[in-house]
Design a protein around this motif. Structure first.
Motif: not given
Length: 387
Positions: A240-261
């Motif tokens: 549950r902890a791992s999924l909770m942190w994944c849900s936050s980082f999937a959309i908080n901007g970290t993985i789209k920085l510099g490559c947003e479409v």
């Protein structure tokens, strides 16, 4: 890599018993609007925990209950009026993404002198908002750590997203134990939602973004590892902890920085929810593999092959073959492992009558996505998802 500005002003208190940090609300005043959904927080005891802390800190609490799974503009209007009538200082959402999204637009509408729907269709109108606090009870949307909100007006068959920097929560409490009672259906739907957020960012044509891609791949692997565990062992804290942190980082901007479409699967699913009021994560699970197969070709195969190899451990050397094996592995995960619905018929959509108008409404929001889609393409994706 493209230019970007990065700021996540939300303070996160993660882990067991972090609800004690609700005493920080007094920094924003002493009159709070508590926003929640169907009442599950009362059955699980979270409501009493929160109320006790708020009362100990001499907070005056007003309530907006009954927020819908696809939150309605009517509920937002009701909450905004409560704020205006009672000089509310801040908004506290306890629940999942729908509750938090509703609370965000309530907070903005509370300081806006016209209709709240304006803020949904014109995000640029959002200039300020009451401070927003959240206690998360469902891992899915990432709304606890982002500036977005999605609101529906079903009288118009509209489900639209809005955003503003002032909609970032000031503070969010993430206690994985609060998700122990989430059903298998909602757990699986939440996993599909966070994976879809990741895919929407992962599939882009921007060079020099392997760090972001690697981060996205790690989120996907985490979802695949811990999603089934959370479904079958609902009180497994690490899952549950791992999924909770994944849900936050999937959309908080970290993985789209510099490559947003531009995203394209979400606009299509928003039309499904707007017309048929289905569960968001289920709609995403149905559409995503269909979209992947529809756009797979020699030009896109390298990215899909990368996903297949780095997420699903596919060893095939040929990119086209590896890509298809990766999509097949995703289907197996969604439909056999997580028992999500495979077709639109399975979620109660019995005809194709609305597909053309849905495609017309989704098309403008999809412009600039990984692979350009025409209205006819979107209709084809809906039809291939039907049965």
């Amino acid at each position: 890599m493209n230019n970007f500005t990065y700021s996540i002003p939300t303070t996160i208190h993660f882990g067991k018993n972090q609800i004690t940090h609700l005493n920080e609300l007094k920094e924003s005043g002493n009159r709070v609007l508590l926003v929640y959904g169907s009442g599950s927080i009362k059955r699980t005891g979270i409501y009493d925990e929160a109320m006790n802390i708020l009362k100990e800190n001499h907070m005056d609490v007003f309530e907006l209950a009954g927020v819908e799974p696809n939150p309605r503009i009517e509920t937002v209007r009701k909450g905004a009026q409560i704020c205006k009538d009672n000089q509310i200082d801040m908004v506290l959402a306890i629940g999942g993404g729908s509750t938090i999204d509703c609370a965000k637009v309530v907070a903005a509408a509370a300081v806006y002198d016209k209709d709240a729907w304006d803020l949904v269709i014109h995000p640029e109108y959002i200039q300020s908002a009451l401070p927003i606090y959240t206690v998360l009870t469902l891992s899915a949307t990432g709304s606890e750590m982002d500036p977005f909100a999605v609101i529906s007006d079903l009288t118009k068959n509209e489900k639209l997203g809005t955003r503003a920097h002032c909609l970032f929560p000031k503070m969010s409490i993430l206690d994985p134990t609060y998700t122990f009672t989430v059903s298998k259906k909602q757990t699986a739907s939440g996993v599909a939602d966070m994976m879809s957020h990741t895919f929407e960012n992962y599939f882009n044509n921007v060079e020099g973004t392997q760090m972001q891609a690697g981060f996205a791949e790690s989120i996907l692997r985490c979802c695949i590892q811990y999603g089934p565990i959370a479904c079958n062992q609902p009180d497994n804290y690490d899952a549950r902890a791992s999924l909770m942190w994944c849900s936050s980082f999937a959309i908080n901007g970290t993985i789209k920085l510099g490559c947003e479409v531009k995203w394209c699967i979400h606009p299509m699913e928003h039309e499904l929810s707007a017309f048929y009021d289905i569960t968001h994560g289920q709609g995403l699970a149905i559409l995503t593999p269909v979209w992947m197969e529809y756009i797979l070709n020699e030009q896109t195969s390298a990215r899909f092959a990368q996903m297949a190899r780095n997420v699903f451990n596919i060893t095939e050397n040929d990119d086209m073959k590896a890509a298809q094996l990766g999509i097949d592995a995703l289907k197996t995960f969604f439909f056999e492992t997580m028992h999500l619905p495979r077709t639109l018929k399975e979620v109660g959509i019995t005809n194709k009558d609305q597909f053309e108008i849905m495609a017309k409404k989704a098309y403008p929001k999809c412009k600039g996505s990984f692979v350009p889609l025409s209205q006819k393409d979107i209709i084809q994706i809906f039809e291939r998802s039907f049965e």
